[in-house]
Motif scaffolding. Structure first.
Motif, PDB file in Angstrom:
ATOM      1  N   LEU A   1       0.852  -1.185   0.000  1.00  0.00           N
ATOM      2  CA  LEU A   1       0.000   0.000   0.000  1.00  0.00           C
ATOM      3  C   LEU A   1       0.885   1.231   0.000  1.00  0.00           C
ATOM      4  CD1 LEU A   1      -2.844   1.281   0.263  1.00  0.00           C
ATOM      5  CD2 LEU A   1      -2.556   1.161   2.742  1.00  0.00           C
ATOM      6  N   ARG A   2       0.673   2.116  -0.980  1.00  0.00           N
ATOM      7  CA  ARG A   2       1.378   3.397  -1.043  1.00  0.00           C
ATOM      8  C   ARG A   2       0.355   4.514  -0.897  1.00  0.00           C
ATOM      9  NH1 ARG A   2       4.320   1.356  -5.836  1.00  0.00           N
ATOM     10  NH2 ARG A   2       6.417   0.709  -5.220  1.00  0.00           N
ATOM     11  N   LEU A   3       0.581   5.362   0.091  1.00  0.00           N
ATOM     12  CA  LEU A   3      -0.294   6.505   0.327  1.00  0.00           C
ATOM     13  C   LEU A   3       0.509   7.785   0.206  1.00  0.00           C
ATOM     14  CD1 LEU A   3      -2.226   5.311   3.524  1.00  0.00           C
ATOM     15  CD2 LEU A   3      -2.988   5.158   1.142  1.00  0.00           C
ATOM     16  N   GLY A   4       0.000   8.738  -0.555  1.00  0.00           N
ATOM     17  CA  GLY A   4       0.598  10.057  -0.643  1.00  0.00           C
ATOM     18  C   GLY A   4      -0.423  11.111  -0.283  1.00  0.00           C
ATOM     19  N   LEU A   5      -0.168  11.856   0.794  1.00  0.00           N
ATOM     20  CA  LEU A   5      -1.111  12.880   1.260  1.00  0.00           C
ATOM     21  C   LEU A   5      -0.492  14.252   1.066  1.00  0.00           C
ATOM     22  CD1 LEU A   5      -1.443  10.376   3.791  1.00  0.00           C
ATOM     23  CD2 LEU A   5      -3.608  11.609   3.586  1.00  0.00           C
TER      24      LEU A   5
ATOM     25  N   HIS B   1      -1.192  18.762   1.030  1.00  0.00           N
ATOM     26  CA  HIS B   1      -1.998  19.907   1.464  1.00  0.00           C
ATOM     27  C   HIS B   1      -2.457  20.677   0.223  1.00  0.00           C
ATOM     28  CE1 HIS B   1      -2.694  24.062   2.905  1.00  0.00           C
ATOM     29  NE2 HIS B   1      -3.186  23.446   3.951  1.00  0.00           N
ATOM     30  N   ARG B   2      -3.775  20.747   0.041  1.00  0.00           N
ATOM     31  CA  ARG B   2      -4.342  21.450  -1.110  1.00  0.00           C
ATOM     32  C   ARG B   2      -5.589  22.227  -0.688  1.00  0.00           C
ATOM     33  NH1 ARG B   2      -4.483  16.820  -5.870  1.00  0.00           N
ATOM     34  NH2 ARG B   2      -2.245  16.338  -5.919  1.00  0.00           N
ATOM     35  N   SER B   3      -5.639  23.488  -1.066  1.00  0.00           N
ATOM     36  CA  SER B   3      -6.835  24.318  -0.846  1.00  0.00           C
ATOM     37  C   SER B   3      -7.325  24.277   0.593  1.00  0.00           C
ATOM     38  CB  SER B   3      -7.966  23.894  -1.793  1.00  0.00           C
ATOM     39  OG  SER B   3      -7.540  23.963  -3.136  1.00  0.00           O
ATOM     40  N   GLY B   4      -6.385  24.331   1.536  1.00  0.00           N
ATOM     41  CA  GLY B   4      -6.747  24.464   2.935  1.00  0.00           C
ATOM     42  C   GLY B   4      -6.997  23.178   3.686  1.00  0.00           C
ATOM     43  N   ARG B   5      -6.856  22.021   3.026  1.00  0.00           N
ATOM     44  CA  ARG B   5      -6.999  20.763   3.740  1.00  0.00           C
ATOM     45  C   ARG B   5      -6.084  19.702   3.116  1.00  0.00           C
ATOM     46  NH1 ARG B   5     -12.806  17.847   2.429  1.00  0.00           N
ATOM     47  NH2 ARG B   5     -12.428  17.314   0.237  1.00  0.00           N
ATOM     48  N   THR B   6      -5.961  18.576   3.794  1.00  0.00           N
ATOM     49  CA  THR B   6      -5.102  17.490   3.316  1.00  0.00           C
ATOM     50  C   THR B   6      -5.938  16.507   2.504  1.00  0.00           C
ATOM     51  OG1 THR B   6      -3.602  17.702   5.187  1.00  0.00           O
ATOM     52  CG2 THR B   6      -3.586  15.610   4.011  1.00  0.00           C
ATOM     53  N   VAL B   7      -5.421  16.131   1.346  1.00  0.00           N
ATOM     54  CA  VAL B   7      -6.135  15.199   0.475  1.00  0.00           C
ATOM     55  C   VAL B   7      -5.275  13.961   0.235  1.00  0.00           C
ATOM     56  CG1 VAL B   7      -7.407  17.040  -0.665  1.00  0.00           C
ATOM     57  CG2 VAL B   7      -5.253  16.237  -1.659  1.00  0.00           C
ATOM     58  N   LEU B   8      -5.939  12.849  -0.034  1.00  0.00           N
ATOM     59  CA  LEU B   8      -5.258  11.614  -0.408  1.00  0.00           C
ATOM     60  C   LEU B   8      -4.976  11.691  -1.906  1.00  0.00           C
ATOM     61  CD1 LEU B   8      -4.207   8.831   0.383  1.00  0.00           C
ATOM     62  CD2 LEU B   8      -6.522   7.939   0.107  1.00  0.00           C
ATOM     63  N   ALA B   9      -3.774  12.174  -2.245  1.00  0.00           N
ATOM     64  CA  ALA B   9      -3.434  12.462  -3.636  1.00  0.00           C
ATOM     65  C   ALA B   9      -2.909  11.247  -4.382  1.00  0.00           C
ATOM     66  CB  ALA B   9      -2.389  13.585  -3.694  1.00  0.00           C
ATOM     67  N   LYS B  10      -2.397  10.243  -3.651  1.00  0.00           N
ATOM     68  CA  LYS B  10      -1.815   9.070  -4.301  1.00  0.00           C
ATOM     69  C   LYS B  10      -2.231   7.823  -3.544  1.00  0.00           C
ATOM     70  CE  LYS B  10       2.605   7.048  -5.760  1.00  0.00           C
ATOM     71  NZ  LYS B  10       4.088   7.238  -5.785  1.00  0.00           N
TER      72      LYS B  10
END
Length: 316
Positions: free
Chosen positions: A43-47, A49-58
């Motif tokens: 499992l690879r997770l990339g988080l 910071h975008r537009s004021g909050r943290t997103v699960l980008a990967k």
């Protein structure tokens, strides 16, 4: 070959093959060869910071690991991404090789936990191995607090965690180990064959901060002795990597005590190279230990981000 050319679980395979305490467990299971398809997962997770909050980008995965989505359920930190790690098998078996890779970008904030305890089943051959790599960039904040590890009787488990943390970042990492299913059968309490758990920390430039390795072999070394587990059953190892000023404030608030009657002992000390703190807890029951870890977690939250913890989930 580049690192990307190797399967993600390669490190889990290598650490098992090269760890001296596992030299006598290199035999192959009769059912399915170790590290074969069906015995490996990542499992690879990339988080970010975008537009004021943290997103699960990967998100990349291979069963049994699974993550559905990031949740925003913390009223005290509405921009915090909460991620639940799911394993479709619910346990680890002989020959399993798992790899977890978590990366937080600059200013990202996340809470990662598991959907349940990690159960390590009894083994007749080989062992189960898991590698974890956690990277926390500048000004990022990560709480990595999975549920306990439960090693069943005759289990063999190897875990290796590598941390890369920027000087301005904060990482709270908890590992709770139960003695087994002690209420299931008397021989389950400290009935595992071997548990080997390593954690190391470094800066992004590779400068080593600390390293710790815990090897438990209950059949070779008595657990019920002073300096080991004595009368306690459950152990928690909590690592806090944080800037020095924040770590000092947290250390000043972290109490230490030995309560034999209540079945609880705990205390914090400094990690080398101004890396942060290590907080250890011993208890007779898991609920006691988890409650004490939560108290330390609450202090970390208050001192680092100025927020309180939400109420505990009903199922925890």
């Amino acid at each position: 070959m580049t690192r990307a050319a190797f399967p993600p679980w390669t490190r889990a395979e290598v650490i098992g093959a090269t760890s001296p305490e596992f030299a006598r467990f290199q035999d192959e299971p009769a059912q399915m060869k170790s590290g074969a398809v069906g015995k490996t997962g990542f499992l690879r997770l990339g988080l970010e910071h975008r537009s004021g909050r943290t997103v699960l980008a990967k998100l990349e995965r291979r069963a049994p690991y699974m993550v559905q989505r990031a949740l925003y359920c913390d009223e005290e930190m509405p921009a915090l991404a909460s991620v639940f790690l799911i394993t479709t098998t619910g346990c680890m078996l002989q020959g399993d090789r798992l790899a977890l890779d978590v990366t937080l970008g600059p200013r990202a904030q996340a809470h990662i936990t598991s959907q349940s305890a990690t159960k390590v089943h009894a083994m007749e051959a080989n062992y189960a191995a898991q590698s974890q790599t956690i990277t926390v960039a500048e000004d990022a904040y990560l709480e990595f607090l999975p549920d306990p590890v439960i090693p069943h009787r005759h289990s063999r488990y190897l875990s290796d965690t590598q941390i890369f943390v920027a000087p301005s970042a904060t990482l709270l990492l908890s590992e709770i180990v139960q003695p087994g299913r002690k209420h299931h059968h008397p021989d389950e309490c400290f009935g595992a064959t071997i548990l080997s758990m390593s954690t190391s920390g470094a800066r992004p430039d590779g400068r080593i901060l600390f390293a710790e390795k815990l090897v438990i072999e209950p059949q070779r070394y008595a657990m019920r002795q002073t300096g080991v587990m004595d009368s306690f059953d459950v152990f928690a190892n909590v690592i806090l990597c944080a800037p020095k000023d924040k770590a000092e404030r947290i250390h000043a608030r972290a109490a230490a005590d030995l309560d034999r009657a209540g079945g609880l002992a705990f205390g914090a000390c400094h990690l080398p190279n101004d890396a942060g703190l290590v907080f250890k807890v011993l208890g007779r029951e898991t609920a006691q230990v988890k409650a004490k870890v939560r108290e330390f977690w609450a202090v970390v939250r208050e001192e680092v981000v100025g927020a309180s913890l939400p109420p505990p989930y009903l199922w925890r």
